[in-house]
Scaffold this motif. Structure first.
Motif, short mmCIF file in Angstrom:
data_model
loop_
_atom_site.label_atom_id
_atom_site.label_comp_id
_atom_site.label_asym_id
_atom_site.label_seq_id
_atom_site.Cartn_x
_atom_site.Cartn_y
_atom_site.Cartn_z
N LEU A 73 39.23 45.50 32.64
CA LEU A 73 40.10 46.56 33.16
C LEU A 73 39.50 47.96 33.00
O LEU A 73 39.87 48.88 33.72
N LYS A 74 38.59 48.12 32.05
CA LYS A 74 37.95 49.42 31.86
C LYS A 74 37.14 49.82 33.09
O LYS A 74 37.01 51.01 33.41
N LYS A 77 40.29 48.60 37.52
CA LYS A 77 41.71 48.80 37.17
C LYS A 77 42.58 48.10 38.22
O LYS A 77 43.06 48.72 39.17
N LYS A 88 47.59 41.56 28.88
CA LYS A 88 47.70 42.60 29.91
C LYS A 88 48.25 42.10 31.24
O LYS A 88 48.07 42.74 32.29
#
Length: 253
Positions: A73-74, A77, A88
């Protein structure tokens, strides 16, 4: 659709992540990207070539499937589609719910609780091409351990839910466990389909996408609970008892 297998074999789990792309729109999803160091280079190459990653999809919450979500996700997104306990997670599809990837790929989610209670298998269809991503529910020639479920639940997952898929649906499991599975299967029944699987596994390191649901019904002993040879091996005849005895025997190998 284009399916890229990404082996994540730095550890001992011999996991697979899968990048599935709609060839018309170049929209893609990444399935179970558990080890980002092995997945991110493949994603970067795809994105540099015009692919757009739209979702992470998880088959269940175990760390070797959903444990890479936060790191992925970094860089990307995107929403996460997966079981309710996945790290998440953004959305958990209901059993039988459908969604699309790009213009061409239709996905249908199937709840298959047993290995974990949040296990979901995903059927991808693009024209005549069909693939099912089974996580740790169904392996080539085997099935997952019953960590959070019962033999009855695994019987339903394999022999009602997944067995009802079209026979030509290709199977993409979460791990490369075929050699070990067939080593067990050949003890249970010495059928020609099992011997053929043994030969293939002995000469191929990777077996994902090489076999179909129809093949599994022939060579996967966990999908042959009514087979006299399987029942003889387990000394049981009731389906749930046969399933329980098979898993216990496989666990103790």
């Amino acid at each position: 659709m284009h399916i890229e297998s990404i082996p994540m074999w730095e550890g001992s789990g011999n996991n697979y992540a899968y990048l599935v792309t709609d060839e018309k729109t170049k929209e893609a999803v990444i399935i179970d990207p558990a080890n980002p160091s092995e997945v991110l280079p493949s994603l970067k190459k795809a994105v540099d070539g015009g692919t757009k990653v739209t979702n992470i999809i998880n088959t269940h919450h175990h760390h070797d499937h959903a444990g890479g979500n936060a790191e992925i996700l970094k860089t990307y997104k995107v929403p996460i589609i997966g079981g309710k306990d996945c790290d998440k997670v953004t959305k958990t599809p209901s059993h039988g719910e459908t969604f699309t990837i790009g213009e061409s790929i239709k996905v249908k989610a199937f709840h298959t609780p047993c290995h974990t209670q949040d296990s979901i298998c995903y059927l991808f269809e693009d024209g005549n091409d069909k693939a099912v991503f089974t996580g740790d529910t169904l392996f080539i020639g085997g099935c997952g351990r019953f960590f959070e479920g019962t033999p009855k639940e695994m019987d339903k997952a394999l022999n009602e839910t997944l067995a009802a898929l079209p026979d030509d649906t290709k199977v993409y499991p979460g791990h490369e466990y075929t050699k070990g599975n067939v080593k067990f299967a050949i003890k249970v029944a010495q059928s020609e389909p099992i011997k053929k699987l043994e030969s293939f596994a002995n000469s191929n390191k990777q077996t994902q996408g090489k076999f179909t649901i129809g093949d599994e019904k022939k060579h996967n002993v966990f999908m042959r609970l009514d087979d006299p040879a399987v029942q003889k091996f387990t000394s049981k005849t009731e389906r749930v008892d046969v399933m329980a005895a098979l898993r216990e025997a496989k666990n103790s190998m």
